[in-house]
Write an enzyme that holds these catalytic residues in place. Structure first.
Site: not given
Length: 256
Positions: A155, A157, A159
């Protein structure tokens, strides 16, 4: 002519993904109150209907932005209806608690499809219209787009990828007059944890733990984030591009 803050986006057209709840709903409402005509996009028709009920300037469009052809269809829905597009808010996203020991290809692919690929294809489809009106793209990242998040690395990564897209697009599109920025909220009241499939008791414990780590002592509200999205969309932010604005009560200061 002086434009009042309440109407500084008058006649602008905005698309907000993930508009059925949380930050997306608050953003759609705030943009409409600032005078924009808003296309609220999301998977859940009833949730979008509740969002649209808050303001007559909001039109609901149920759509899965990860499906083939959906990004182009979303952009066309706005431009066919209103003839222009000024603001694209890439808010839709998913959270996944996924330690490395539990990682599998399908879940990684699903995260990338929603958090990275769909915003990219929406921006691609929007580009001719944003060029025509010197519009803006606002991506919604997270504190964990630039701070580590053990147990949910993929998650984080996605973003981080969105933040790097923001910076790169800002440079790429500056000569077209298109501004690209990102908001990076910390833990904010929304349905994200429940949507990730976590039990109610676990969700409540996570919320308490998060609040305890935030220097200002609480989680954020969707309205607090939405206010900054509206600001970045407006004329007062005309000289801001390529920035990642973190709104997290100081959480990132404790994560380095």
């Amino acid at each position: 002519m002086t434009v009042s803050p309440a109407s500084h986006l008058q006649d602008h057209v905005a698309i907000v993904t993930g508009a059925g709840s949380g930050i997306g709903r608050a953003t759609a409402i705030a943009l409409a109150r600032a005078g924009a005509r808003v296309l609220g996009v999301g998977r859940r028709a009833e949730a979008l209907r509740r969002t649209a009920a808050h303001h007559p300037g909001i039109t609901a469009l149920p759509a899965d932005i990860t499906s083939a052809g959906a990004p182009q269809a979303v952009i066309e829905a706005a431009t066919d209806r209103w003839g222009r597009l000024d603001v694209l808010v890439n808010n839709a996203g998913a959270t996944a608690v996924m330690p490395l020991a539990d990682t599998d290809a399908a879940r990684v692919a699903d995260l990338l499809a929603l958090n990275v690929t769909a915003p990219s294809l929406l921006a691609h489809a929007a580009l001719p219209h944003l060029r025509a009106g010197r519009g803006t793209i606002i991506n919604i990242s997270s504190t964990y787009g630039h701070c580590p998040l053990p147990g949910a690395a993929h998650y984080a990564a996605t973003k981080a990828a969105l933040e790097q897209l923001t910076r790169s697009w800002a440079l790429e599109l500056a000569t077209d007059g298109i501004r690209v920025n990102a908001l990076a909220p910390g833990p904010t009241e929304s349905e994200a944890l429940t949507a990730a499939g976590l039990p109610d008791g676990v969700v409540e414990q996570i919320k308490q733990d998060e609040a305890a780590r935030i220097p200002l002592g609480r989680r954020g509200t969707p309205e607090e984030v939405a206010a900054w999205i509206v600001h970045l969309a407006g004329p007062a932010a005309a000289w801001i591009t390529g920035q990642i604005l973190t709104i997290d009560g100081g959480l990132e200061l404790t994560s380095g």
